[in-house]
Write a protein that holds these residues in place. Structure first.
Motif, short mmCIF file in Angstrom:
data_model
loop_
_atom_site.label_atom_id
_atom_site.label_comp_id
_atom_site.label_asym_id
_atom_site.label_seq_id
_atom_site.Cartn_x
_atom_site.Cartn_y
_atom_site.Cartn_z
N ASP A 282 31.84 18.64 11.14
CA ASP A 282 32.95 18.16 11.99
C ASP A 282 33.40 19.24 12.97
OD1 ASP A 282 32.92 15.73 10.71
OD2 ASP A 282 34.59 16.19 9.36
N ARG A 283 33.39 20.49 12.49
CA ARG A 283 33.78 21.59 13.37
C ARG A 283 32.78 21.74 14.50
NH1 ARG A 283 34.80 27.77 11.27
NH2 ARG A 283 35.01 28.75 13.31
N PHE A 284 31.49 21.63 14.19
CA PHE A 284 30.48 21.70 15.24
C PHE A 284 30.68 20.58 16.25
CE2 PHE A 284 26.83 24.10 12.91
CZ PHE A 284 27.62 25.22 12.86
N ARG A 285 30.96 19.40 15.74
CA ARG A 285 31.14 18.26 16.64
C ARG A 285 32.31 18.48 17.58
NH1 ARG A 285 30.08 13.55 12.10
NH2 ARG A 285 27.80 13.50 12.30
N SER A 286 33.32 19.18 17.10
CA SER A 286 34.48 19.42 17.95
C SER A 286 34.13 20.35 19.11
CB SER A 286 35.62 20.04 17.12
OG SER A 286 35.33 21.38 16.78
N TYR A 287 33.03 21.10 18.96
CA TYR A 287 32.59 21.99 20.02
C TYR A 287 31.67 21.31 21.02
CZ TYR A 287 34.27 26.04 17.36
OH TYR A 287 35.04 26.95 16.70
N GLU A 288 31.17 20.13 20.68
CA GLU A 288 30.11 19.51 21.48
C GLU A 288 30.53 19.30 22.93
OE1 GLU A 288 27.61 17.18 18.00
OE2 GLU A 288 28.66 16.05 19.55
N SER A 289 31.81 19.04 23.15
CA SER A 289 32.27 18.83 24.52
C SER A 289 33.01 20.07 25.05
CB SER A 289 33.20 17.61 24.60
OG SER A 289 34.31 17.80 23.74
N GLY A 290 32.99 21.16 24.27
CA GLY A 290 33.71 22.36 24.67
C GLY A 290 32.82 23.39 25.33
N ARG A 291 33.47 24.31 26.01
CA ARG A 291 32.72 25.33 26.74
C ARG A 291 31.94 26.25 25.80
NH1 ARG A 291 36.95 27.52 31.37
NH2 ARG A 291 37.10 25.58 32.56
N ARG A 292 32.52 26.58 24.67
CA ARG A 292 31.88 27.53 23.77
C ARG A 292 30.54 27.01 23.27
NH1 ARG A 292 33.73 29.66 17.99
NH2 ARG A 292 32.79 31.71 18.00
N PHE A 293 30.55 25.77 22.81
CA PHE A 293 29.31 25.17 22.30
C PHE A 293 28.26 25.11 23.42
CE2 PHE A 293 26.47 21.66 21.36
CZ PHE A 293 26.16 21.86 20.02
N ASP A 298 23.29 26.90 26.03
CA ASP A 298 22.61 27.38 27.25
C ASP A 298 21.90 28.71 27.00
OD1 ASP A 298 23.37 25.20 28.69
OD2 ASP A 298 25.10 26.16 29.64
N GLU A 299 22.55 29.59 26.25
CA GLU A 299 21.95 30.90 25.95
C GLU A 299 20.70 30.73 25.07
OE1 GLU A 299 24.54 34.24 24.91
OE2 GLU A 299 26.25 32.95 25.44
N VAL A 300 20.77 29.84 24.11
CA VAL A 300 19.60 29.58 23.26
C VAL A 300 18.47 28.98 24.08
CG1 VAL A 300 18.73 28.24 21.30
CG2 VAL A 300 20.97 29.36 21.16
N TYR A 301 18.83 28.02 24.96
CA TYR A 301 17.84 27.38 25.81
C TYR A 301 17.11 28.39 26.70
CZ TYR A 301 16.10 24.79 29.85
OH TYR A 301 15.31 24.31 30.88
N ARG A 302 17.86 29.39 27.22
CA ARG A 302 17.27 30.41 28.10
C ARG A 302 16.61 31.55 27.32
NH1 ARG A 302 22.35 29.58 30.91
NH2 ARG A 302 23.12 31.50 29.90
N ARG A 303 16.60 31.44 25.98
CA ARG A 303 16.02 32.46 25.11
C ARG A 303 16.79 33.78 25.19
NH1 ARG A 303 13.56 28.23 24.33
NH2 ARG A 303 11.46 28.05 23.47
N GLU A 304 18.05 33.69 25.60
CA GLU A 304 18.89 34.88 25.64
C GLU A 304 19.57 35.11 24.30
OE1 GLU A 304 21.59 34.03 28.75
OE2 GLU A 304 20.08 34.09 30.34
N LEU A 305 19.54 34.10 23.46
CA LEU A 305 20.17 34.17 22.14
C LEU A 305 19.33 33.33 21.18
CD1 LEU A 305 22.80 35.19 20.67
CD2 LEU A 305 23.76 32.92 21.14
N ASP A 306 19.17 33.84 19.94
CA ASP A 306 18.39 33.06 18.97
C ASP A 306 19.30 32.03 18.29
OD1 ASP A 306 19.15 34.07 16.01
OD2 ASP A 306 19.29 35.74 17.45
N PRO A 307 18.72 30.95 17.75
CA PRO A 307 19.53 29.88 17.13
C PRO A 307 20.39 30.36 15.97
CG PRO A 307 17.29 29.13 17.53
CD PRO A 307 17.30 30.59 17.78
N PHE A 308 19.90 31.32 15.18
CA PHE A 308 20.67 31.80 14.02
C PHE A 308 21.95 32.50 14.48
CE2 PHE A 308 16.22 31.65 12.71
CZ PHE A 308 16.31 30.82 11.60
#
Length: 319
Positions: A282-293, A298-308
């Protein structure tokens, strides 16, 4: 009447065993209605008396028929029964395909029986997230037995063992279900094995094979309980008395061996873990429309950050 007063009244009516109040409370549980967490907390404190029985097995093994026959037998013995039938969810509405109106019609009008169909809502183990809460509702309402009938979806069915005191696994002769049970790990979670539709050809062979496998695999079972293999014909009621006797014997064995405390601790741990996982989701879902999520994705997509690292960042409180 204030909302708080209405909630207290509803909880009290549930504890009195009023069917309409029980139905309304379970509906509130399923929908996640405002204030329901506090209501369940109060009911949970009043629970802990019911014998919770899980019934699982492959589709077509006759689970619903057996649960109906089991309920009839328990009622003859003066026991009150709550039944939670966990049905496959509609992929469109999230509701159950099979409703309580078409189940167990023989018990309609019996005030000592409460039957509710609940959608699995995609739960991997075949159990709805709300199942444990609904079990607590029926327990607090004074039901002597709460019977949970699962979807019958295969390996995930082992989840029922984390929600019940006694787990009954059904198989039927002539389909290889006994071998499939070994593959799925169901052999280990069964407290009682039932070979249903035992009037079919091959039933004796299935019973002998299952007993043989149990002798090989269950030496030193917890509490010293040796799971029996009981032939039944649920449609006619054959073998159901023996099944009820085995259920009651199993519960007595849990108490006398001290296994009941260990099992209830495991049930509590599974429930707390499930709730914690749901809160995280539920907490993750609350981020889905937020800037932080969005920023982390975006960082994971660009390989600037790993998923973990991204997942750990989501779990940390924002600055």
């Amino acid at each position: 009447m204030t909302k708080t007063a209405m909630q207290k009244e509803l909880v009290e009516r549930v504890r009195e065993g009023q069917p309409l109040a029980i139905a309304r409370m379970i509906s509130r549980v399923e929908s996640g209605a405002p204030g329901v967490v506090e209501e369940i907390a109060e009911l949970y404190a009043a629970s802990g008396r019911a014998h919770v029985v899980g019934v699982t097995g492959a589709p077509g093994s006759g689970k619903s028929t057996l649960v109906s026959a089991l309920t009839t037998c328990l009622r003859r013995r003066g026991e009150s029964v709550g039944v939670l039938a966990i049905d496959p969810s509609s992929p469109f509405s999230g509701g159950a395909f099979l409703g309580d109106r078409i189940r167990m019609q023989d018990h309609a009008g019996d005030q000592g029986v409460f039957i509710r169909s609940m959608a699995s809502r995609g739960a991997l183990g075949g159990l709805s997230r709300a199942t444990a809460d609904a079990t607590a509702v029926l327990d607090a309402a004074g039901k002597d037995y709460v019977v949970i009938e699962t979807v019958g979806v295969g390996q995930g069915e082992v989840d029922i063992a984390r929600a019940a005191h006694t787990t009954i696994v059904l198989s039927i002769p002539g389909t290889g279900d006994d071998v499939q049970a070994v593959k799925a790990g169901v052999l280990e979670i069964a407290d009682i094995h039932v070979v249903n539709k035992a009037d079919r050809e091959g039933a004796n062979r299935a019973i002998i094979d299952l007993r043989g496998m149990l002798r090989l695999s269950l030496a030193g079972a917890p509490g010293g309980w040796a799971p029996p293999v009981i032939p039944t014909v649920a449609a006619s009621g054959d073998g159901i008395d023996e099944l009820v006797q085995s259920m009651q014997a199993h519960f007595r064995a849990l108490v006398s061996s001290g296994e009941l405390e260990r099992r209830e601790r495991a049930m509590a741990a599974a429930r707390v873990t499930s709730i914690a996982q749901a809160l995280v989701v539920d907490r993750f879902r609350s981020y889905e429309s937020g800037r932080r999520f969005t920023s982390l994705i975006d960082e994971v997509y660009r390989r600037e950050l790993d998923p973990f690292s991204a997942a750990n960042a989501l779990l940390r409180p924002s600055a």
